[in-house]
Design an enzyme around this catalytic site. Structure first.
Site, short mmCIF file in Angstrom:
data_model
loop_
_atom_site.label_atom_id
_atom_site.label_comp_id
_atom_site.label_asym_id
_atom_site.label_seq_id
_atom_site.Cartn_x
_atom_site.Cartn_y
_atom_site.Cartn_z
N TYR A 25 0.85 -1.21 0.00
CA TYR A 25 0.00 0.00 0.00
C TYR A 25 0.88 1.26 0.00
O TYR A 25 0.59 2.24 -0.70
CB TYR A 25 -0.91 -0.03 1.23
CG TYR A 25 -1.46 1.31 1.63
CD1 TYR A 25 -2.53 1.88 0.92
CD2 TYR A 25 -0.93 2.02 2.71
CE1 TYR A 25 -3.04 3.13 1.29
CE2 TYR A 25 -1.43 3.26 3.08
CZ TYR A 25 -2.48 3.82 2.36
OH TYR A 25 -2.97 5.06 2.70
N SER A 107 -2.62 13.13 8.67
CA SER A 107 -3.66 12.89 7.65
C SER A 107 -5.04 12.75 8.28
O SER A 107 -5.18 12.23 9.40
CB SER A 107 -3.31 11.59 6.92
OG SER A 107 -4.42 11.13 6.17
N GLN A 128 -4.03 17.65 7.69
CA GLN A 128 -4.45 17.53 6.29
C GLN A 128 -5.92 17.15 6.23
O GLN A 128 -6.38 16.23 6.92
CB GLN A 128 -3.60 16.47 5.58
CG GLN A 128 -4.04 16.17 4.15
CD GLN A 128 -4.99 14.99 4.07
OE1 GLN A 128 -4.91 14.07 4.88
NE2 GLN A 128 -5.91 15.01 3.11
N TYR A 130 -9.29 15.94 3.99
CA TYR A 130 -10.04 15.47 2.83
C TYR A 130 -11.48 15.90 3.07
O TYR A 130 -12.01 15.71 4.17
CB TYR A 130 -10.01 13.94 2.74
CG TYR A 130 -8.77 13.34 2.15
CD1 TYR A 130 -8.25 13.79 0.94
CD2 TYR A 130 -8.12 12.28 2.79
CE1 TYR A 130 -7.11 13.19 0.40
CE2 TYR A 130 -6.98 11.69 2.24
CZ TYR A 130 -6.49 12.16 1.04
OH TYR A 130 -5.38 11.57 0.49
N THR A 156 -6.19 18.75 0.71
CA THR A 156 -5.75 17.96 -0.44
C THR A 156 -6.82 18.02 -1.52
O THR A 156 -7.99 17.71 -1.26
CB THR A 156 -5.47 16.51 -0.02
OG1 THR A 156 -4.42 16.54 0.97
CG2 THR A 156 -5.03 15.65 -1.18
N ARG A 165 -5.04 1.38 -6.83
CA ARG A 165 -3.74 0.69 -6.73
C ARG A 165 -4.06 -0.80 -6.81
O ARG A 165 -4.73 -1.34 -5.93
CB ARG A 165 -3.05 1.04 -5.41
CG ARG A 165 -2.63 2.51 -5.32
CD ARG A 165 -2.06 2.83 -3.96
NE ARG A 165 -3.05 2.65 -2.93
CZ ARG A 165 -3.86 3.61 -2.46
NH1 ARG A 165 -3.78 4.83 -2.93
NH2 ARG A 165 -4.73 3.34 -1.50
N LYS A 252 -2.84 21.22 -1.43
CA LYS A 252 -1.89 20.18 -1.87
C LYS A 252 -2.47 19.39 -3.03
O LYS A 252 -3.62 18.92 -2.95
CB LYS A 252 -1.60 19.23 -0.71
CG LYS A 252 -0.82 17.99 -1.09
CD LYS A 252 -0.35 17.27 0.14
CE LYS A 252 0.25 15.93 -0.17
NZ LYS A 252 -0.78 14.92 -0.48
N HIS A 276 0.48 13.48 -5.77
CA HIS A 276 0.09 12.53 -4.74
C HIS A 276 1.03 11.31 -4.74
O HIS A 276 0.62 10.18 -4.52
CB HIS A 276 -1.36 12.08 -4.95
CG HIS A 276 -2.12 11.82 -3.68
ND1 HIS A 276 -3.05 12.69 -3.17
CD2 HIS A 276 -2.10 10.78 -2.79
CE1 HIS A 276 -3.57 12.19 -2.05
NE2 HIS A 276 -3.00 11.03 -1.80
N ARG A 279 0.00 8.46 -7.12
CA ARG A 279 -1.08 7.58 -6.65
C ARG A 279 -2.44 7.99 -7.19
O ARG A 279 -3.44 7.36 -6.87
CB ARG A 279 -1.11 7.57 -5.12
CG ARG A 279 0.10 6.88 -4.53
CD ARG A 279 0.28 7.20 -3.06
NE ARG A 279 -0.55 6.48 -2.15
CZ ARG A 279 -0.28 5.28 -1.64
NH1 ARG A 279 0.80 4.66 -2.02
NH2 ARG A 279 -1.09 4.72 -0.77
C1 LIG Z 1 1.06 5.37 1.82
C2 LIG Z 1 0.65 6.76 1.44
C3 LIG Z 1 -0.48 7.31 2.01
C4 LIG Z 1 -0.85 8.62 1.67
N1 LIG Z 1 -1.93 9.19 2.30
C5 LIG Z 1 -2.23 10.48 2.06
C6 LIG Z 1 -3.27 11.12 2.77
O1 LIG Z 1 -3.91 10.54 3.62
N2 LIG Z 1 -3.53 12.42 2.47
C7 LIG Z 1 -2.81 13.12 1.52
O2 LIG Z 1 -3.08 14.29 1.28
N3 LIG Z 1 -1.81 12.52 0.84
C8 LIG Z 1 -1.49 11.25 1.10
N4 LIG Z 1 -0.45 10.66 0.43
C9 LIG Z 1 0.37 11.46 -0.48
C10 LIG Z 1 1.52 12.08 0.30
O3 LIG Z 1 1.05 13.04 1.20
C11 LIG Z 1 2.54 12.75 -0.65
O4 LIG Z 1 1.89 13.58 -1.55
C12 LIG Z 1 3.35 11.70 -1.41
O5 LIG Z 1 3.69 10.62 -0.58
C13 LIG Z 1 4.60 12.34 -1.97
O6 LIG Z 1 5.30 11.45 -2.75
P1 LIG Z 1 6.54 10.57 -2.20
O7 LIG Z 1 5.95 9.45 -1.43
O8 LIG Z 1 7.21 10.12 -3.45
O9 LIG Z 1 7.39 11.48 -1.33
C14 LIG Z 1 -0.08 9.36 0.75
C15 LIG Z 1 1.05 8.77 0.17
C16 LIG Z 1 1.43 7.50 0.51
C17 LIG Z 1 2.67 6.93 -0.10
#
Ligand SMILES: Cc1cc2nc3c(=O)[nH]c(=O)nc-3n(C[C@H](O)[C@H](O)[C@H](O)COP(=O)(O)O)c2cc1C
Length: 388
Positions: A25, A107, A128, A130, A156, A165, A252, A276, A279
């Site tokens: 994940y 988060s 953060q 949502y 976000t 995913r 964001k 993101h 993702r």
């Molecule tokens: C496992 C995981 C969970 C995430 N959960 C959130 C989230 O809850 N809220 C959010 O705004 N971004 C979330 N993101 C995005 C991250 O805040 C961030 O934008 C991203 O990890 C940046 O890329 P990097 O992992 O390559 O540094 C998540 C990313 C990952 C990898």
């Protein structure tokens, strides 16, 4: 954690310690993972100028982020399910960030709640948000973040609909994990993780449990998100959120210069240029490729932060060189969290900070203010370099 000299080493240790469902994940991107790969590939294409004999004895990595002092131009990203990488993971990460003198973002989809984290640390952190369909709940959540004295709200804007995913579908990701034979076997081989989770305060989404219906167990995170997250979200809602939030507001998930311009008009204090972490929209450009155009459009009017793809201190230099004021890391620190809890996150921040410092030295700069497009060597990204 000194035996782990790089983020990649922490990643490898996390892979061995964390059950597959949660490690996958954390790792994955959406769909074909093209954007996930582009985030790394485009960083690696940016070459830095090696400069010599510049007297780099007085290096300083300190800065301000949204007016707050920070020891590094770095913040920890909001990570949903952070507390499934290690028990009480959000508290561990927040403590490590605060000890290192950088901001931490909690988060909406965290395991520890806003109140859990606020009660366990002594400095403010960021929250953060949502936006979900139940606006009464969102209003309450914003009030809870304000009551917990969060110093910034990060809204976000790139996940009203969830990018799939594939591994989460294959692994049957649920929170907490379902008692199935393959999960039991996997967890039985990860005793350090299991113990930390057992000792942790919570096993499900702390901000939502008791506030949102059907929250004791999420059988399918994707289906739950589809039901709760509000696809009607628009710039009007940004105004609404801003009217409820007394502090600084970060948007964001901005990847387009036109959206960045609207963010300025909407009165945001900062944006994070982000996809993101690869993702969401698969096929979107890497965040680092999108950065220069956005900085050119709004860099003079709003604080531009950057995330998606940072794994080294050299990447931080690259992002700053292309105009970001500061960077946010996700996976780089959750690998540390999975590898060793608070000490692992502290190690991840230390690694990035030291690499940043050495990269600055070898590029011939002493301060972050000196890092500009001149630090970048000729490369396909380097369209605007001044002639020598
Ligand atoms: C496992 C995981 C969970 C995430 N959960 C959130 C989230 O809850 N809220 C959010 O705004 N971004 C979330 N993101 C995005 C991250 O805040 C961030 O934008 C991203 O990890 C940046 O890329 P990097 O992992 O390559 O540094 C998540 C990313 C990952 C990898």
């Amino acid at each position: 954690m000194k035996a782990y000299p790089s983020i990649e080493d922490l990643r490898e240790r996390a892979r061995r310690r964390v059950p597959k469902m949660f490690f996958d994940y954390a790792e994955a991107g959406s769909y074909n993972q093209e954007t996930l790969r582009a985030n790394r590939a485009d960083f690696e294409k940016i070459k830095l100028r090696q400069r010599v004999l510049m007297n780099v004895d007085k290096r300083d990595t300190a800065t301000t982020i949204l007016g707050e002092k920070a020891a590094l131009p770095l913040a920890l990203a909001p990570i949903g399910l952070g507390g499934m990488m290690h028990g009480d993971g959000e508290i561990a990460a927040c403590r490590a960030a605060q000890a290192a003198g950088i901001p931490y973002t909690l988060s909406t989809m965290s395991i520890c709640s806003i109140e859990d984290v606020a009660g366990a640390v002594d400095k403010p952190f960021w929250f953060q948000l949502y936006v979900m369909r139940d606006r009464g709940f969102i209003r309450e959540l914003i009030q809870r973040a304000a009551a917990a004295k969060c110093s910034a709200l990060m809204l976000t804007v790139d996940l009203q609909v969830l990018g799939q995913r594939h591994c989460d579908v294959r692994n049957g990701l649920t929170v907490p994990p379902e008692i199935k034979l393959r999960n039991v076997i996997d967890i039985a081989t990860k005793p350090g993780w299991a113990l930390s989770i057992l000792k942790g305060k919570r096993k499900t989404f702390g901000n939502l449990a008791g506030h949102v219906k059907d929250m004791t167990n999420i059988n399918s995170l994707a289906a739950w998100t589809a039901n709760q997250f509000d696809p009607t979200l628009s710039w009007k809602d940004v105004e609404w959120v801003k009217s409820l939030w007394p502090g600084k507001l970060i948007l964001k998930g901005i990847l387009d210069a036109d959206d960045a311009k609207i963010a300025v008009t909407a009165g945001a204090d900062a944006i994070s240029v982000s996809n993101h972490g690869g993702r969401q929209l698969d096929g979107a450009p890497s965040a680092i490729a999108a950065l220069p155009r956005i900085v050119d459009a709004v860099g003079a009017e709003i604080e531009v932060m950057f995330d998606s793809g940072i794994r080294t201190g050299a990447d931080i230099v690259r992002a700053l060189a292309l105009g970001a004021r500061s960077c946010i890391v996700g996976r780089s620190y959750i690998y540390g969290l999975g590898a060793g809890g608070q000490a692992g996150v502290a190690r991840a921040i230390e690694i990035l900070g030291k690499e940043l410092d050495v990269t600055m030295a070898l590029c011939g700069v002493n301060s972050l203010a000196e890092i500009d497009r001149d630090v970048i060597a000729d490369s396909p990204m380097d369209t605007q370099r001044r002639p020598q």
